[in-house]
Design an enzyme around this catalytic site. Sequence first.
Site, PDB file in Angstrom:
ATOM      1  N   LYS A  60       0.826  -1.212   0.000  1.00  8.65           N
ATOM      2  CA  LYS A  60       0.000   0.000   0.000  1.00  8.65           C
ATOM      3  C   LYS A  60       0.862   1.264   0.000  1.00  8.65           C
ATOM      4  O   LYS A  60       0.646   2.187  -0.784  1.00  8.65           O
ATOM      5  CB  LYS A  60      -0.928   0.019   1.240  1.00  8.65           C
ATOM      6  CG  LYS A  60      -1.967  -1.077   1.252  1.00  8.65           C
ATOM      7  CD  LYS A  60      -2.892  -0.958   2.433  1.00  8.65           C
ATOM      8  CE  LYS A  60      -2.176  -1.105   3.773  1.00  8.65           C
ATOM      9  NZ  LYS A  60      -1.535  -2.416   3.964  1.00  8.65           N
ATOM     10  N   THR A  61       1.835   1.290   0.889  1.00  6.75           N
ATOM     11  CA  THR A  61       2.685   2.476   0.968  1.00  6.75           C
ATOM     12  C   THR A  61       3.514   2.599  -0.304  1.00  6.75           C
ATOM     13  O   THR A  61       3.726   3.690  -0.823  1.00  6.75           O
ATOM     14  CB  THR A  61       3.586   2.395   2.210  1.00  6.75           C
ATOM     15  OG1 THR A  61       2.746   2.262   3.359  1.00  6.75           O
ATOM     16  CG2 THR A  61       4.430   3.646   2.369  1.00  6.75           C
ATOM     17  N   ASP A 248      -2.038   7.867   3.470  1.00  6.88           N
ATOM     18  CA  ASP A 248      -1.584   6.546   3.937  1.00  6.88           C
ATOM     19  C   ASP A 248      -2.230   6.259   5.300  1.00  6.88           C
ATOM     20  O   ASP A 248      -2.678   7.173   5.988  1.00  6.88           O
ATOM     21  CB  ASP A 248      -0.052   6.545   4.073  1.00  6.88           C
ATOM     22  CG  ASP A 248       0.524   5.123   4.076  1.00  6.88           C
ATOM     23  OD1 ASP A 248      -0.254   4.148   3.961  1.00  6.88           O
ATOM     24  OD2 ASP A 248       1.756   4.985   4.207  1.00  6.88           O
ATOM     25  N   GLU A 249      -2.264   4.996   5.694  1.00  6.21           N
ATOM     26  CA  GLU A 249      -2.807   4.577   6.995  1.00  6.21           C
ATOM     27  C   GLU A 249      -4.201   5.175   7.226  1.00  6.21           C
ATOM     28  O   GLU A 249      -4.518   5.671   8.309  1.00  6.21           O
ATOM     29  CB  GLU A 249      -1.871   5.003   8.147  1.00  6.21           C
ATOM     30  CG  GLU A 249      -0.423   4.541   7.992  1.00  6.21           C
ATOM     31  CD  GLU A 249      -0.214   3.078   8.338  1.00  6.21           C
ATOM     32  OE1 GLU A 249      -1.199   2.383   8.673  1.00  6.21           O
ATOM     33  OE2 GLU A 249       0.943   2.627   8.252  1.00  6.21           O
ATOM     34  N   GLN A 279      -5.637  -3.121  10.736  1.00  7.63           N
ATOM     35  CA  GLN A 279      -4.534  -2.453  11.427  1.00  7.63           C
ATOM     36  C   GLN A 279      -4.967  -1.161  12.100  1.00  7.63           C
ATOM     37  O   GLN A 279      -4.144  -0.304  12.415  1.00  7.63           O
ATOM     38  CB  GLN A 279      -3.401  -2.163  10.441  1.00  7.63           C
ATOM     39  CG  GLN A 279      -2.726  -3.419   9.934  1.00  7.63           C
ATOM     40  CD  GLN A 279      -1.529  -3.096   9.060  1.00  7.63           C
ATOM     41  OE1 GLN A 279      -0.508  -2.609   9.520  1.00  7.63           O
ATOM     42  NE2 GLN A 279      -1.655  -3.371   7.782  1.00  7.63           N
ATOM     43  N   ARG A 624       5.004  -7.296  10.978  1.00 10.15           N
ATOM     44  CA  ARG A 624       6.205  -6.497  10.749  1.00 10.15           C
ATOM     45  C   ARG A 624       7.359  -7.385  10.310  1.00 10.15           C
ATOM     46  O   ARG A 624       8.379  -6.920   9.808  1.00 10.15           O
ATOM     47  CB  ARG A 624       6.641  -5.729  12.014  1.00 10.15           C
ATOM     48  CG  ARG A 624       5.670  -4.682  12.568  1.00 10.15           C
ATOM     49  CD  ARG A 624       5.168  -3.746  11.539  1.00 10.15           C
ATOM     50  NE  ARG A 624       3.881  -4.204  11.036  1.00 10.15           N
ATOM     51  CZ  ARG A 624       3.347  -3.775   9.880  1.00 10.15           C
ATOM     52  NH1 ARG A 624       3.973  -2.904   9.148  1.00 10.15           N
ATOM     53  NH2 ARG A 624       2.185  -4.238   9.468  1.00 10.15           N
TER      54      ARG A 624
HETATM   55  P1  ATP Z   1       1.647  -2.076   5.928  1.00  7.81           P
HETATM   56  O1  ATP Z   1       0.222  -2.535   5.916  1.00  7.81           O
HETATM   57  O2  ATP Z   1       2.435  -2.799   6.930  1.00  7.81           O
HETATM   58  O3  ATP Z   1       1.773  -0.593   5.965  1.00  7.81           O
HETATM   59  P2  ATP Z   1       2.030  -1.942   3.097  1.00  7.81           P
HETATM   60  O4  ATP Z   1       0.842  -2.548   2.494  1.00  7.81           O
HETATM   61  O5  ATP Z   1       2.129  -0.479   3.123  1.00  7.81           O
HETATM   62  O6  ATP Z   1       2.260  -2.573   4.536  1.00  7.81           O
HETATM   63  P3  ATP Z   1       4.605  -1.825   1.873  1.00  7.81           P
HETATM   64  O7  ATP Z   1       5.365  -1.412   3.060  1.00  7.81           O
HETATM   65  O8  ATP Z   1       4.331  -0.827   0.830  1.00  7.81           O
HETATM   66  O9  ATP Z   1       3.272  -2.565   2.329  1.00  7.81           O
HETATM   67  O10 ATP Z   1       5.311  -3.043   1.175  1.00  7.81           O
HETATM   68  C1  ATP Z   1       5.758  -4.169   1.926  1.00  7.81           C
HETATM   69  C2  ATP Z   1       7.048  -4.708   1.332  1.00  7.81           C
HETATM   70  O11 ATP Z   1       6.797  -5.342   0.094  1.00  7.81           O
HETATM   71  C3  ATP Z   1       8.064  -3.631   1.071  1.00  7.81           C
HETATM   72  O12 ATP Z   1       9.345  -4.115   1.331  1.00  7.81           O
HETATM   73  C4  ATP Z   1       7.886  -3.373  -0.408  1.00  7.81           C
HETATM   74  O13 ATP Z   1       9.042  -2.839  -0.997  1.00  7.81           O
HETATM   75  C5  ATP Z   1       7.580  -4.750  -0.931  1.00  7.81           C
HETATM   76  N1  ATP Z   1       6.784  -4.733  -2.164  1.00  7.81           N
HETATM   77  C6  ATP Z   1       5.584  -4.194  -2.333  1.00  7.81           C
HETATM   78  N2  ATP Z   1       5.133  -4.367  -3.579  1.00  7.81           N
HETATM   79  C7  ATP Z   1       6.107  -5.043  -4.240  1.00  7.81           C
HETATM   80  C8  ATP Z   1       6.263  -5.532  -5.581  1.00  7.81           C
HETATM   81  N3  ATP Z   1       5.326  -5.358  -6.501  1.00  7.81           N
HETATM   82  N4  ATP Z   1       7.392  -6.189  -5.881  1.00  7.81           N
HETATM   83  C9  ATP Z   1       8.358  -6.367  -4.950  1.00  7.81           C
HETATM   84  N5  ATP Z   1       8.272  -5.946  -3.684  1.00  7.81           N
HETATM   85  C10 ATP Z   1       7.171  -5.282  -3.327  1.00  7.81           C
HETATM   86 MG    MG Z   2       2.242   0.881   4.737  1.00 10.96          MG
END
Ligand code: ATP
Ligand code: MG
Length: 751
Positions: A60-61, A248-249, A279, A624
């Site tokens: 997402k981020t 975000d969040e 979350q 995490r």
């Molecule tokens: P959270 O809910 O904990 O905030 P999130 O959904 O924001 O998580 P991110 O932090 O954006 O998730 O991504 C999680 C991990 O997966 C990061 O290390 C990111 O670089 C990796 N990632 C996300 N998308 C891809 C992709 N398409 N290919 C490779 N790695 C990815």
């Molecule tokens: Mg995130």
Amino acid sequence: MSEVNSVTDQDAPSEEEPIPLSRRAMAEPPYLADLNEAQRQAVVTTDGPVLVLAGAGTGKTRVLTTRLAYLLQTQQAWPGQILAVTFTNKAAREMQERIRLLIGGVMEGMQWLGTFHSISAKILRRHAELVGLKSNFTILDDDDQVRLLKQIIKEANIDQNRWTARHLAGLIDNWKNKGLTPDRVPAGESQSFADGKGIDLYRQYQERLKILNAADFGDLLLECIQLFQKNASILEDFQRRFKYILVDEYQDTNVAQYLWLRLLAQGRRNICCVGDDDQSIYGWRGAEVDNILRFEKDFPGARVIRLERNYRSTPHILAAASGLISANDGRLGKTLWTDLPEQEKVYVRGVWDGEEEARMVCDDIEQYQRDDRTLNDMAILVRTSAQMREFEERLINLGIPYRVIGGPRFYERAEIRDALAYLRVIAQPDDDLAFERIMNKPRRGLGKVTLQALHIAARAERISLTRAARQLIETDEIPRAKKALSDLIAMIDRWCGLIDTIPHTELAEIVLDESGYTAMWQNEKSADAPGRLENLKELVHSMAEFENLAGFLEHISLVADNNQSNAEDQVSLMTLHSAKGTEFPVVFLPGWEEGLFPHQRTLDENGLKGLEEERRLAYVGITRAKEVAKISFAANRRLFNQWANALPSRFIDELPEKNVEVMVDTGLYGGSMPAGRLNQDAAGPITSRFDQGGATPNPDAAGFDIGARVFHQKFGYGRIDMIEGNKLTIKFEKAGKKKVIASFVERHGSV
Ligand code: ATP
Ligand code: MG
């Protein structure tokens, strides 16, 4: 959620092409190739409202960051036209850095990337005069806020002891979080304060803030909302300016933040929010998961995108977290999958007590270091900041550099410094810095004027402040403060007299109590007050390890000295709340015990709702971890400064069996394991906080018998020789005869 508008990353690419033809012709930027299809959709669907609703670690981020880079690089917006909201300032800096890596160049002009508060402050400064402020208005901190409220309560002739300023401050914050100005607060809501005078006091407080040209934290948003609501042309200006809005969040926005966003987004409707209902962990601060559900109502036709592929965690970790969170009701629900290789299961380990837990975790850290992992790869995530103390001590002892994220280190916390200052004054009454710190804490009418008089006298006579105080109270120099100052000096004298007569832990409790310091936090109804009280208890607890007060203070000064580390490579230590959005290859999750996690206070105050929020916090914790997650619990925990037999957290029971590896010494529970998974014979989940059959906390010596076998954290096993009040003389098997406080001793076995 409307299915029509949804895509998932398993769907085929959507037929509709959101990018205008002119741009489609351009070569696709390389960073888009790194995204899966659903992620890509979330990035390139730039026009119209988009909600990305997805589980932890699904990117997402990353989507949000890439979207921002994409908007800039395709020149759909200039940096100044994008409003991007992150949950912390740290997250904002990280996002800025990632965008820089994606599209290169310095991110100049990204002036609207920040937290709700920082962005609101910026908007307000531009138009301060329209809400009755000047552009250089002051942002009040908590202390100032309370001081001002105190005056107002006093002027209203309301009993300040019964209706404290801190209580009112808490109410006002709540109202502000809900976007309620004084005229909008429902009458019933202020019944709880001073027979319904709360609203009126709130109104007066707002008026006074204007006179002082000041705003408190909650005002930043609330005043902004009012600015927008009352000045259509200004709102339109901002609506035009912010071509794109990114959040975000999103699951942790409160009502005020939601209103703020909705106002700004209603113009162009290019708003993209990313979040995960599982979350949502800030309900206690007014966050509303319902904002996610309202999104589609307020932005009809919103595109809802679900991401299901997790890129962060190995299968066991992901499955353990998913299994745990499935125990919550009323989720929006989602599936998560990963194609990362199968690795270690989630570990669940039981230890004797908190000290052993810290030792075990730090041993692991050293082992991982030998195995070529960096310290930056590892994090310890605790439920309460009081838990940090034991880990910090151990890390310092071993010389392992660490950083505390989202707050100060334990010994640097305001309440700990205050408590230490009291103890320093007693140990050494000429310690001016310490005296100055506690002189008017809690407030006892010894403000700047008195301090100045003391300094003048002290300088003139070349003596310390306390000595100067002793002289001044014999005179008529400070008529107003005379009584308060003599009372304080008398208290200090009394405490000094106790140094050699009672155990230093008991002395510390007396000091915190009689000085009114503990009461000061007890009366504060703010969200962080209970945590501060826990920290104070933990401080007293930590003193038990030392022979006397001087020994303890000596240790503290050494610890404080050791505290500064400039090392690049550091273990991260933080609360689960601060861990949101982060990721680490190795994550330690200590303190999974009933009462601590789920936290008793949350259960008492919010029942099932509270339990579910705690479970989401556990979900945040496990997710995490990228490669290794190590949960632990202690069979004995000094909770609330008393030894208690702790039971493993019910959350441990809720982890799917096939994804965890349990390593518990059955001897921990005297041969019989507590209920639940850890005891396959016993039926039913673990529901009680403490072992009902066994030892209960020992507030005094009431429950002890001469000859009983006991355990003391520092001295080990022994038998009671003599009982005097709450003090026990014990013949320890290894340490010999010692006098200790009953509450620090645990009964063990029969006579
Ligand atoms: P959270 O809910 O904990 O905030 P999130 O959904 O924001 O998580 P991110 O932090 O954006 O998730 O991504 C999680 C991990 O997966 C990061 O290390 C990111 O670089 C990796 N990632 C996300 N998308 C891809 C992709 N398409 N290919 C490779 N790695 C990815
Ligand atoms: Mg995130």
